[in-house]
Design a protein around this motif. Structure first.
Motif, PDB file in Angstrom:
ATOM      1  N   ARG A 172      35.613  34.130  43.162  1.00 25.05           N
ATOM      2  CA  ARG A 172      35.904  33.973  44.590  1.00 25.05           C
ATOM      3  C   ARG A 172      37.086  34.831  44.997  1.00 25.05           C
ATOM      4  NH1 ARG A 172      40.548  31.148  45.294  1.00 25.05           N
ATOM      5  NH2 ARG A 172      41.223  29.790  43.609  1.00 25.05           N
ATOM      6  N   CYS A 173      37.264  34.947  46.314  1.00 21.17           N
ATOM      7  CA  CYS A 173      38.423  35.662  46.855  1.00 21.17           C
ATOM      8  C   CYS A 173      39.630  34.730  46.847  1.00 21.17           C
ATOM      9  CB  CYS A 173      38.112  36.156  48.271  1.00 21.17           C
ATOM     10  SG  CYS A 173      37.893  34.818  49.452  1.00 21.17           S
ATOM     11  N   ALA A 174      40.778  35.237  47.267  1.00 20.70           N
ATOM     12  CA  ALA A 174      42.012  34.439  47.223  1.00 20.70           C
ATOM     13  C   ALA A 174      41.928  33.205  48.110  1.00 20.70           C
ATOM     14  CB  ALA A 174      43.211  35.298  47.618  1.00 20.70           C
ATOM     15  N   CYS A 175      41.275  33.304  49.281  1.00 20.93           N
ATOM     16  CA  CYS A 175      41.246  32.157  50.206  1.00 20.93           C
ATOM     17  C   CYS A 175      40.021  31.277  49.993  1.00 20.93           C
ATOM     18  CB  CYS A 175      41.328  32.632  51.652  1.00 20.93           C
ATOM     19  SG  CYS A 175      39.798  33.333  52.331  1.00 20.93           S
ATOM     20  N   GLY A 176      39.037  31.750  49.243  1.00 13.98           N
ATOM     21  CA  GLY A 176      37.854  30.937  48.941  1.00 13.98           C
ATOM     22  C   GLY A 176      36.711  31.078  49.934  1.00 13.98           C
ATOM     23  N   GLU A 177      36.896  31.899  50.977  1.00 12.93           N
ATOM     24  CA  GLU A 177      35.840  32.085  51.987  1.00 12.93           C
ATOM     25  C   GLU A 177      34.622  32.790  51.379  1.00 12.93           C
ATOM     26  OE1 GLU A 177      37.426  33.273  55.837  1.00 12.93           O
ATOM     27  OE2 GLU A 177      35.727  34.647  56.058  1.00 12.93           O
ATOM     28  N   ILE A 178      34.872  33.708  50.452  1.00 13.16           N
ATOM     29  CA  ILE A 178      33.789  34.420  49.773  1.00 13.16           C
ATOM     30  C   ILE A 178      33.721  33.926  48.337  1.00 13.16           C
ATOM     31  CG2 ILE A 178      32.816  36.678  49.207  1.00 13.16           C
ATOM     32  CD1 ILE A 178      33.548  37.205  51.888  1.00 13.16           C
ATOM     33  N   PHE A 199      35.203  43.423  51.026  1.00 14.18           N
ATOM     34  CA  PHE A 199      36.416  42.616  50.892  1.00 14.18           C
ATOM     35  C   PHE A 199      36.347  41.418  51.825  1.00 14.18           C
ATOM     36  CE2 PHE A 199      38.177  44.136  54.912  1.00 14.18           C
ATOM     37  CZ  PHE A 199      37.523  45.345  55.071  1.00 14.18           C
ATOM     38  N   CYS A 200      37.166  40.429  51.557  1.00 16.18           N
ATOM     39  CA  CYS A 200      37.202  39.241  52.416  1.00 16.18           C
ATOM     40  C   CYS A 200      37.951  39.588  53.700  1.00 16.18           C
ATOM     41  CB  CYS A 200      37.885  38.085  51.697  1.00 16.18           C
ATOM     42  SG  CYS A 200      38.156  36.674  52.786  1.00 16.18           S
ATOM     43  N   PRO A 201      37.330  39.381  54.867  1.00 16.29           N
ATOM     44  CA  PRO A 201      38.005  39.727  56.121  1.00 16.29           C
ATOM     45  C   PRO A 201      39.193  38.820  56.416  1.00 16.29           C
ATOM     46  CG  PRO A 201      35.853  38.733  56.580  1.00 16.29           C
ATOM     47  CD  PRO A 201      35.967  38.876  55.082  1.00 16.29           C
ATOM     48  N   THR A 202      39.268  37.671  55.777  1.00 12.55           N
ATOM     49  CA  THR A 202      40.383  36.749  56.041  1.00 12.55           C
ATOM     50  C   THR A 202      41.586  37.027  55.138  1.00 12.55           C
ATOM     51  OG1 THR A 202      38.881  35.033  56.792  1.00 12.55           O
ATOM     52  CG2 THR A 202      41.064  34.303  56.087  1.00 12.55           C
ATOM     53  N   CYS A 203      41.357  37.124  53.811  1.00 16.86           N
ATOM     54  CA  CYS A 203      42.503  37.279  52.895  1.00 16.86           C
ATOM     55  C   CYS A 203      42.637  38.697  52.346  1.00 16.86           C
ATOM     56  CB  CYS A 203      42.409  36.266  51.759  1.00 16.86           C
ATOM     57  SG  CYS A 203      41.078  36.578  50.586  1.00 16.86           S
ATOM     58  N   GLY A 204      41.623  39.558  52.548  1.00 16.63           N
ATOM     59  CA  GLY A 204      41.735  40.954  52.131  1.00 16.63           C
ATOM     60  C   GLY A 204      41.400  41.229  50.680  1.00 16.63           C
TER      61      GLY A 204
HETATM   62 ZN   LIG Z   1      39.289  35.318  51.289  1.00 21.52          ZN
END
Ligand SMILES: [Zn+2]
Ligand SMILES: [Zn+2]
Length: 151
Positions: free
Chosen positions: A8-14, A75-80
């Protein structure tokens, strides 16, 4: 490599889930990967598209690589966080950045490419073979064989 595995990405959105072993994995020292990662190189595994299930929507940015082929980085649009790569050269494969894995120690690269643009501070792997630029057809065949052997 134990299957399935997730990341997952850093914020978990992806989030993603992978159900097949990577076709090949490598470390890439090209300038595009350096710019995208803000670091010396990137660690990528290329997995058959149908074996990767993605939750959430990555945003893609496309560049024309030094080879002339288009490369899109997701890339994750929220956390990059950088998550994915889709390369025109291998359209049937979905690239995943190893650092996003829940168990990143399972990543098993077989070669390091574009060492021609490796940075003096961007440590080269001590034992993996090196290719100064992108692999040619023969070299790519060897990479696929080495990856298959390691599975
Ligand atoms: Zn993220
Ligand atoms: Zn690269």
């Amino acid at each position: 490599m134990e299957l399935p595995f997730e990341g997952r990405c850093a914020c978990g959105e992806i989030h993603y889930r992978v159900t097949a072993a990577p076709t090949f994995s490598w470390l890439c020292h090209c300038r595009d990967c350096q710019r995208a990662s803000g670091s010396g190189y990137c660690a990528i595994m290329y997995i058959p598209q149908e074996a990767v299930t993605v939750t959430g929507e990555a945003r893609y940015y496309t560049v024309s690589a030094e080879s002339g082929n288009a490369v899109s980085r997701g890339f994750c649009p929220t956390c990059g966080s950088q998550m994915f790569i889709k390369a025109e050269l291998v359209p049937e494969l979905h690239g995943v950045w190893a650092g996003s894995m829940d168990q990143p120690a399972a990543f098993a690269p077989v070669v390091q490419v574009w060492t021609h643009s490796a940075q003096p501070w961007g440590a080269l792997h001590p034992t993996l073979p090196q290719l100064p630029k992108a692999p040619n057809e023969v070299e790519f065949g060897r990479i696929l064989a080495a990856a298959a052997h390691g599975r």
